[in-house]
Design a protein around this motif. Structure first.
Motif, PDB file in Angstrom:
ATOM      1  N   ARG A 195      10.407 -10.205   5.697  1.00 28.00           N
ATOM      2  CA  ARG A 195      10.503  -8.986   4.890  1.00 28.00           C
ATOM      3  C   ARG A 195       9.442  -7.998   5.352  1.00 28.00           C
ATOM      4  N   SER A 196       9.621  -6.751   4.951  1.00 27.02           N
ATOM      5  CA  SER A 196       8.638  -5.703   5.253  1.00 27.02           C
ATOM      6  C   SER A 196       8.064  -5.180   3.947  1.00 27.02           C
ATOM      7  N   ALA A 197       6.840  -4.782   4.034  1.00 27.21           N
ATOM      8  CA  ALA A 197       6.185  -4.244   2.837  1.00 27.21           C
ATOM      9  C   ALA A 197       5.310  -3.067   3.227  1.00 27.21           C
ATOM     10  N   SER A 198       5.273  -2.061   2.343  1.00 26.59           N
ATOM     11  CA  SER A 198       4.409  -0.894   2.537  1.00 26.59           C
ATOM     12  C   SER A 198       3.255  -1.000   1.549  1.00 26.59           C
ATOM     13  N   PHE A 199       2.056  -0.951   2.078  1.00 25.40           N
ATOM     14  CA  PHE A 199       0.880  -1.090   1.231  1.00 25.40           C
ATOM     15  C   PHE A 199       0.112   0.220   1.172  1.00 25.40           C
ATOM     16  N   THR A 200      -0.444   0.466  -0.003  1.00 22.01           N
ATOM     17  CA  THR A 200      -1.307   1.629  -0.203  1.00 22.01           C
ATOM     18  C   THR A 200      -2.654   1.143  -0.709  1.00 22.01           C
ATOM     19  N   VAL A 201      -3.729   1.680  -0.120  1.00 18.06           N
ATOM     20  CA  VAL A 201      -5.076   1.337  -0.574  1.00 18.06           C
ATOM     21  C   VAL A 201      -5.411   2.252  -1.753  1.00 18.06           C
TER      22      VAL A 201
END
Length: 377
Positions: free
Chosen positions: A214-220
Motif C-alpha cells: 500500500r501507499s501512504a501520504s504522511f504530513t509532519v
C-alpha cells in the motif's frame, strides 16, 4: 663307426626336443585356461601393446555411453517438469478466458485472480525445485549450460543448454531473490515539499510488516505539545527524539523535519526468497487481454524449448548408437590380436602330445644305446 659313452649326444638332443615340446604344451594349455593368446608381454610384445590400447579405448567408450545415459536421464527430468508446468499454463489460459466474461462480477474475478496467482506461484515452485545431482536445471535469469564427455578422447564433448525459463521470463510474475531480512518493505520515499528537509526510510523489523502493499501520504505536524508527529490522514504516529516514527513495524527516519512537511511512502509486504508475486491481472478487461497475450507467448516459448530439448535427446540417441557400433569394432579388433583360437590351440596340443610321447621313447632309446658297448667285453 665309433662308440663313446662319456657324452651321449643322441640323448642330449632327444632331451632338448622333449623339453621344448613340454614347454610349448604348457603355453598352449595356459592359453586354453585363460582364453587369451597373449598372457605376458613376452608372448607378443607388439600385440600386447596394441591390444591394451584397444582395450583402453573400448572401456573409455563404454563409460562415455554411460555418460550419455545419465545425460538423457537428466534431460528427461527437465522435460517432465516442463510438461507439468505446461499443463498449468494451459489452465492459466482457461482462467484468463473465463475472466473475460462480462457476466463475471468483481467478486468472481477476484476469486479467479486468486487462483491464477496461486498457479503462477506453483510454476515458480516446480521450476525452481528441479535439480539433478544438485545441479539446478532451470534458471529465471539465464540459460543453463551443460557439457558431457561422449567419447574416449579429449574434446569428445557434447554441449547443450536449457533455455532461460521461469515465472519472470514467461511474464507470469516476479520471484523474490532475497529473504525478509534484506528485502525493503519501504520504498519510493518522495518529498512532496521541495523546501522541506530530507526524508529517509529505514527498516527496523520488516518481518513484523505482513500487510498487503500500500501507499501512504504522511504530513509532519505538531502533536499539540513541543514534539512532532506523522499523520497519514487516519492515524498519527509519534516521532521520538531521534527523529524516528514506527509505522506498521517499520521505522521511518526523518532528518531536518519540520511541521508542514509531507512525503509519500510505498509499503511492500515482506517476502521470503523464492516467493512469487503474480504478474497477471484479470480484474478488468484490459488486464485480461494482456494476460491472454502473455500466456500464449509463455506456451509458445515452452513449446519451442521442449522441441529443442527433444532434438538434443535425439542427438544423444544417435551418439549412443554410434558408440555401441564403435565399441563392438574395437573389441573385435582386440579379440583378433589377443584372444586364443580354441580350435587351433587344441589341435596344436594333440600334435605336441604325440611329439612328447615319441620324444620320450627316443630319449629312452638314446639312453640305452651306450649299453651295447658291453658286448665288446
Amino acid at each position: 663307426m665309433s662308440f663313446r659313452i662319456a657324452t651321449n649326444t643322441n640323448a642330449a638332443f632327444s632331451l632338448s626336443s622333449l623339453n621344448k615340446t613340454s614347454n610349448e604344451i604348457g603355453m598352449r594349455q595356459m592359453r586354453l585356461s585363460t582364453g587369451s593368446r597373449i598372457n605376458a608381454a613376452g608372448d607378443d610384445s607388439a600385440g600386447f601393446t596394441i591390444a591394451n590400447k584397444l582395450r583402453a579405448t573400448s572401456r573409455g567408450q563404454a563409460q562415455a555411453l554411460s555418460n550419455i545415459g545419465d545425460a538423457k536421464s537428466m534431460l528427461a527430468v527437465a522435460e517432465g517438469a516442463r510438461g507439468a508446468t505446461l499443463v498449468i499454463r494451459q489452465t492459466l489460459k482457461e482462467k484468463a478466458v473465463q475472466a473475460g466474461n462480462f457476466s463475471m462480477g468483481t467478486e468472481e474475478r477476484a476469486a479467479i485472480q486468486s487462483q491464477v496467482d496461486a498457479l503462477a506461484a506453483e510454476v515458480g515452485d516446480i521450476l525452481g525445485g528441479v535439480d539433478f545431482n544438485g545441479t539446478a536445471l532451470f534458471s529465471d535469469s539465464e540459460a543453463t549450460s551443460f557439457s558431457f564427455q561422449v567419447g574416449d578422447a579429449s574434446g569428445d564433448t557434447f554441449g547443450t543448454s536449457i533455455a532461460q525459463i521461469g515465472v519472470s521470463t514467461l511474464g507470469l510474475g516476479t520471484v523474490a531473490t532475497a529473504d525478509a531480512d534484506s528485502t525493503a518493505a519501504v520504498s519510493n520515499v518522495t518529498d512532496d515539499d521541495a523546501s522541506s528537509g530530507t526524508f529517509a526510510a529505514a527498516i527496523a523489523d520488516q518481518t513484523t510488516y505482513t500487510g498487503a502493499s500500500r501507499s501512504a501520504s504522511f504530513t509532519v505536524e505538531s502533536d499539540g505539545g513541543s514534539g512532532l508527529q506523522l499523520n497519514d490522514g487516519t492515524n498519527t504516529y509519534a516521532i521520538d527524539g531521534s527523529g524516528e516514527a514506527v509505522v506498521d513495524g517499520v521505522t521511518i527516519a526523518l532528518t531536518d523535519q519540520a511541521a508542514g512537511d509531507s512525503f509519500d511512502v510505498a509499503f511492500g509486504a515482506a517476502v521470503s526468497e523464492g516467493d512469487v508475486t503474480g504478474g497477471l491481472d484479470l480484474t478488468d478487461d484490459t488486464g485480461v487481454a494482456s494476460a491472454l497475450t502473455t500466456i500464449d507467448s509463455a506456451i509458445s516459448s515452452v513449446n519451442r524449448s521442449a522441441s529443442s530439448l527433444g532434438d538434443v535427446q535425439n542427438r544423444l540417441d544417435f551418439k549412443a548408437q554410434n558408440l555401441e557400433t564403435s565399441m563392438n569394432n574395437y573389441d573385435a579388433a582386440r579379440s583378433r590380436i589377443e584372444d586364443a583360437d580354441f580350435a587351433k590351440e587344441q589341435m596344436e596340443i594333440v600334435k605336441l602330445q604325440i611329439l612328447q610321447q615319441t620324444g620320450s621313447a627316443m630319449f629312452a632309446q638314446a639312453n640305452a644305446a651306450p649299453q651295447s658297448v658291453l658286448s665288446f667285453f
